[in-house]
Enzyme design. Structure first.
Site, PDB file in Angstrom:
ATOM      1  N   THR A   1      12.393  -7.062 -10.713  1.00 44.16           N
ATOM      2  CA  THR A   1      12.218  -8.666 -10.823  1.00 44.16           C
ATOM      3  C   THR A   1      10.735  -8.835 -10.092  1.00 44.16           C
ATOM      4  O   THR A   1      10.826  -8.511  -8.870  1.00 44.16           O
ATOM      5  CB  THR A   1      13.073  -9.532 -10.624  1.00 44.16           C
ATOM      6  OG1 THR A   1      14.454  -9.117 -11.384  1.00 44.16           O
ATOM      7  CG2 THR A   1      12.686 -10.878 -10.802  1.00 44.16           C
TER       8      THR A   1
ATOM      9  N   HIS B   1      -1.485  -7.760   2.446  1.00 45.90           N
ATOM     10  CA  HIS B   1      -1.592  -8.391   3.790  1.00 45.90           C
ATOM     11  C   HIS B   1      -2.961  -8.162   4.487  1.00 45.90           C
ATOM     12  O   HIS B   1      -3.118  -8.354   5.552  1.00 45.90           O
ATOM     13  CB  HIS B   1      -0.422  -8.072   4.578  1.00 45.90           C
ATOM     14  CG  HIS B   1      -0.101  -6.790   4.824  1.00 45.90           C
ATOM     15  ND1 HIS B   1      -0.345  -6.213   6.351  1.00 45.90           N
ATOM     16  CD2 HIS B   1       0.218  -5.634   4.489  1.00 45.90           C
ATOM     17  CE1 HIS B   1      -0.051  -5.240   6.433  1.00 45.90           C
ATOM     18  NE2 HIS B   1       0.241  -4.605   5.312  1.00 45.90           N
TER      19      HIS B   1
ATOM     20  N   SER C   1      -3.318  -3.564  -0.617  1.00 41.79           N
ATOM     21  CA  SER C   1      -2.310  -4.059  -0.006  1.00 41.79           C
ATOM     22  C   SER C   1      -2.604  -5.314   0.493  1.00 41.79           C
ATOM     23  O   SER C   1      -3.753  -5.770   1.023  1.00 41.79           O
ATOM     24  CB  SER C   1      -1.738  -3.109   1.285  1.00 41.79           C
ATOM     25  OG  SER C   1      -1.074  -4.022   2.044  1.00 41.79           O
TER      26      SER C   1
ATOM     27  N   GLN D   1      -7.693  -0.339   3.350  1.00 37.73           N
ATOM     28  CA  GLN D   1      -8.295  -0.843   4.281  1.00 37.73           C
ATOM     29  C   GLN D   1      -9.959  -1.443   3.640  1.00 37.73           C
ATOM     30  O   GLN D   1     -10.704  -2.278   4.349  1.00 37.73           O
ATOM     31  CB  GLN D   1      -8.952   0.050   5.316  1.00 37.73           C
ATOM     32  CG  GLN D   1      -7.616   0.372   6.172  1.00 37.73           C
ATOM     33  CD  GLN D   1      -7.179  -0.803   7.216  1.00 37.73           C
ATOM     34  OE1 GLN D   1      -8.024  -1.814   7.496  1.00 37.73           O
ATOM     35  NE2 GLN D   1      -5.828  -0.815   7.390  1.00 37.73           N
TER      36      GLN D   1
ATOM     37  N   CYS E   1       0.408   1.299  12.601  1.00 41.17           N
ATOM     38  CA  CYS E   1       1.486   1.832  11.695  1.00 41.17           C
ATOM     39  C   CYS E   1       2.467   3.052  12.267  1.00 41.17           C
ATOM     40  O   CYS E   1       3.468   3.014  11.985  1.00 41.17           O
ATOM     41  CB  CYS E   1       1.007   2.299  10.327  1.00 41.17           C
ATOM     42  SG  CYS E   1       0.032   1.031   9.552  1.00 41.17           S
TER      43      CYS E   1
ATOM     44  N   GLY F   1       0.843  -1.187  -0.013  1.00 38.60           N
ATOM     45  CA  GLY F   1       0.136   0.054  -0.053  1.00 38.60           C
ATOM     46  C   GLY F   1       0.717   1.296  -0.086  1.00 38.60           C
ATOM     47  O   GLY F   1       0.603   2.239  -0.469  1.00 38.60           O
TER      48      GLY F   1
ATOM     49  N   ASN G   1      -8.335   3.718   8.461  1.00 31.32           N
ATOM     50  CA  ASN G   1      -7.636   2.535   9.198  1.00 31.32           C
ATOM     51  C   ASN G   1      -7.869   2.616  10.540  1.00 31.32           C
ATOM     52  O   ASN G   1      -7.903   1.560  11.386  1.00 31.32           O
ATOM     53  CB  ASN G   1      -6.260   2.410   8.968  1.00 31.32           C
ATOM     54  CG  ASN G   1      -5.637   3.822   8.912  1.00 31.32           C
ATOM     55  OD1 ASN G   1      -5.896   4.851   8.075  1.00 31.32           O
ATOM     56  ND2 ASN G   1      -4.573   3.898   9.815  1.00 31.32           N
TER      57      ASN G   1
HETATM   58  N1  PLP Z   1      -3.127   2.915   3.652  1.00 33.67           N
HETATM   59  C1  PLP Z   1      -3.883   2.613   4.662  1.00 33.67           C
HETATM   60  C2  PLP Z   1      -5.069   3.085   4.979  1.00 33.67           C
HETATM   61  C3  PLP Z   1      -3.355   1.552   5.686  1.00 33.67           C
HETATM   62  O1  PLP Z   1      -4.045   1.116   6.301  1.00 33.67           O
HETATM   63  C4  PLP Z   1      -2.028   1.102   5.451  1.00 33.67           C
HETATM   64  C5  PLP Z   1      -1.497   0.100   6.273  1.00 33.67           C
HETATM   65  O2  PLP Z   1      -1.838   0.139   7.753  1.00 33.67           O
HETATM   66  C6  PLP Z   1      -1.176   1.490   4.362  1.00 33.67           C
HETATM   67  C7  PLP Z   1      -1.640   2.287   3.511  1.00 33.67           C
HETATM   68  C8  PLP Z   1       0.090   1.057   3.984  1.00 33.67           C
HETATM   69  O3  PLP Z   1      -0.304  -0.449   3.480  1.00 33.67           O
HETATM   70  P1  PLP Z   1       1.203  -1.354   3.525  1.00 33.67           P
HETATM   71  O4  PLP Z   1       1.530  -1.947   5.144  1.00 33.67           O
HETATM   72  O5  PLP Z   1       1.038  -2.440   2.325  1.00 33.67           O
HETATM   73  O6  PLP Z   1       2.770  -0.625   3.178  1.00 33.67           O
END
Ligand code: PLP
Length: 395
Positions: free
Chosen positions: A244, A208, A206, A186, A341, A76, A158
């Site tokens: 790659t 994960h 993203s 999200q 984060c 993301g 988030n």
């Molecule tokens: N954007 C939002 C709204 C997120 O919640 C997150 C991660 O929590 C990201 C971007 C970042 O994504 P990534 O962890 O894949 O870099």
């Protein structure tokens, strides 16, 4: 109790989600058997190349788009950086405007990229949000001027799970000749998104966050839209994103996307109803004599349609959120305060203060995010521990 017998409850799905076993198996198979470099000419390389294209087709279907609009990235954060910087630099080269509109509660992947662009001479408008976390469309309309090249509004937040009116925001951007990007990290595969009906020019996702591996993601760029590259080098991703390909990660992410897409409606209903159950029980805790006088409030919108199905962000007024988290962790329950984060930061969450919470209330808040494996038993276990923790901390 040793770790083997201790019950664990994972309520931090917004931070990351466990991989689907099928996605993990696919990842292992690719690493073991299909290790050819997709850019090479021999047979094993062809398999890897075909697997990537199949993954692209799978992901494209989930958004109602064509496969050539999906560009694989490392997640993301990279997708957000690419959408914003790529659009800004393309506009600069073409002698277009230098203004971007976003919201003040975006993820740091967008906000810090905006700060970077400010240092490079771009003008950024950060729209405030109301007490439920919604942008004001009238304010957005006023903010877009003849210099605006991009409007970037997240599909869902988030921390508080507020679902923004992206279709309407995209329409306003287009009316004034600006592009529209959404950070759907999200929201993607948690609520329905159709890039065509929603009028989205670029979308970040993203892996994960929906049962795929970490370090995977993609940027959707609609057909006939050219933005500058962010990563320069080889000719991968049709000359748009060098390096790659992460073949195992890409195919595993697509596997997860296919599964998550097929069960999205059912998961949405089940998770949302578990969340309402948990919220109802939390709100009644102050009726317990020992907890009398305690104030428990939901942060963000109470409108279930406009909130991510799994998100609960709760303010336990007057009680420190970090202390609650530590005691929850001792009971094997994983939740979070503010955004994972940015954990480690001592500042209160800017999203919570952005919706009008005081610093103290923001620091008294805990985010529980439910997901596909959350059960009623998990919720009852958590509720019991929250009750005990509040009794202990209130003393
Ligand atoms: N954007 C939002 C709204 C997120 O919640 C997150 C991660 O929590 C990201 C971007 C970042 O994504 P990534 O962890 O894949 O870099």
């Amino acid at each position: 109790m040793d770790n083997k017998t201790k019950k664990t409850v994972y309520l931090d799905y917004a931070a990351t989600s466990p991989m689907y076993p099928e996605a993990a198996a696919e990842m292992y198979r690719m690493l073991k058997d299909e290790y050819g470099n997709p850019s090479a000419v021999y047979d094993s390389a062809t398999h890897a190349r075909e697997a990537i294209n199949e993954a692209r087709r799978t992901i494209a279907k989930t958004l109602n788009t064509e496969m050539d609009t999906i560009f694989f990235t490392s997640g993301g954060t990279e997708s957000d950086n690419w959408a914003l910087i790529g659009t800004a630099e393309a506009a600069l080269r073409a002698g277009k405007g230098n203004h971007i509109v976003t919201s003040s509660i975006e993820h740091p992947a967008v906000l810090k990229t905006c700060r970077y662009l400010e240092q490079r001479g771009f003008r950024i408008t950060y729209l405030p949000v109301d007490k439920e976390g919604f942008i004001d469309l009238a304010q957005l309309k006023r903010a877009i001027d003849s210099e605006t090249v991009l409007v970037s509004i997240m599909a869902a937040n988030n921390e508080i799970g507020t679902i923004e009116p992206i279709r309407e925001a995209a329409e306003l951007a287009h009316q004034k000749g600006s592009l529209f990007h959404t950070d759907a990290v999200q929201a993607y595969l948690h609520i329905p998104i159709d890039v065509k009906q929603d009028g989205i020019d670029m979308l970040s996702a993203s892996g994960h966050k929906f049962g795929g591996p970490k370090g995977t993601g993609f940027l959707y760029i609609r057909r006939n839209l050219e933005i500058d590259s962010l990563i320069h080098g080889g000719s991968q991703e049709r000359n748009h994103r060098a390096g790659t390909e992460n073949t195992a990660g890409i195919t595993a992410m697509a596997k997860a996307a296919a599964i998550a897409h097929s069960r999205m409606d059912e998961d949405e209903r089940r998770i949302s109803s578990l969340k309402s159950y948990m919220l109802g029980k939390l709100m009644r805790l102050p009726e317990i004599p020992e907890l009398n006088g305690i104030s428990i409030e939901l942060n963000g919108t109470p409108d279930v349609i406009k909130r991510l199905p799994g998100n609960l962000n709760i303010c336990f007024r007057g009680i420190n959120g970090e202390s609650i988290l530590i005691l929850l962790d001792m009971a094997g329950i994983a939740a979070s305060a503010g955004s994972a984060c940015s954990s480690g930061a001592t500042d209160p969450s800017y999203v919570l203060t952005g919706i009008g919470l005081s610093k103290k209330d923001a620091e008294s808040s805990v985010r529980f995010t439910l997901g596909r494996d959350t059960t009623e038993e998990d919720i009852n276990y958590t509720l019991k521990h929250v009750e005990d923790i509040l009794k202990r901390l209130k003393k």
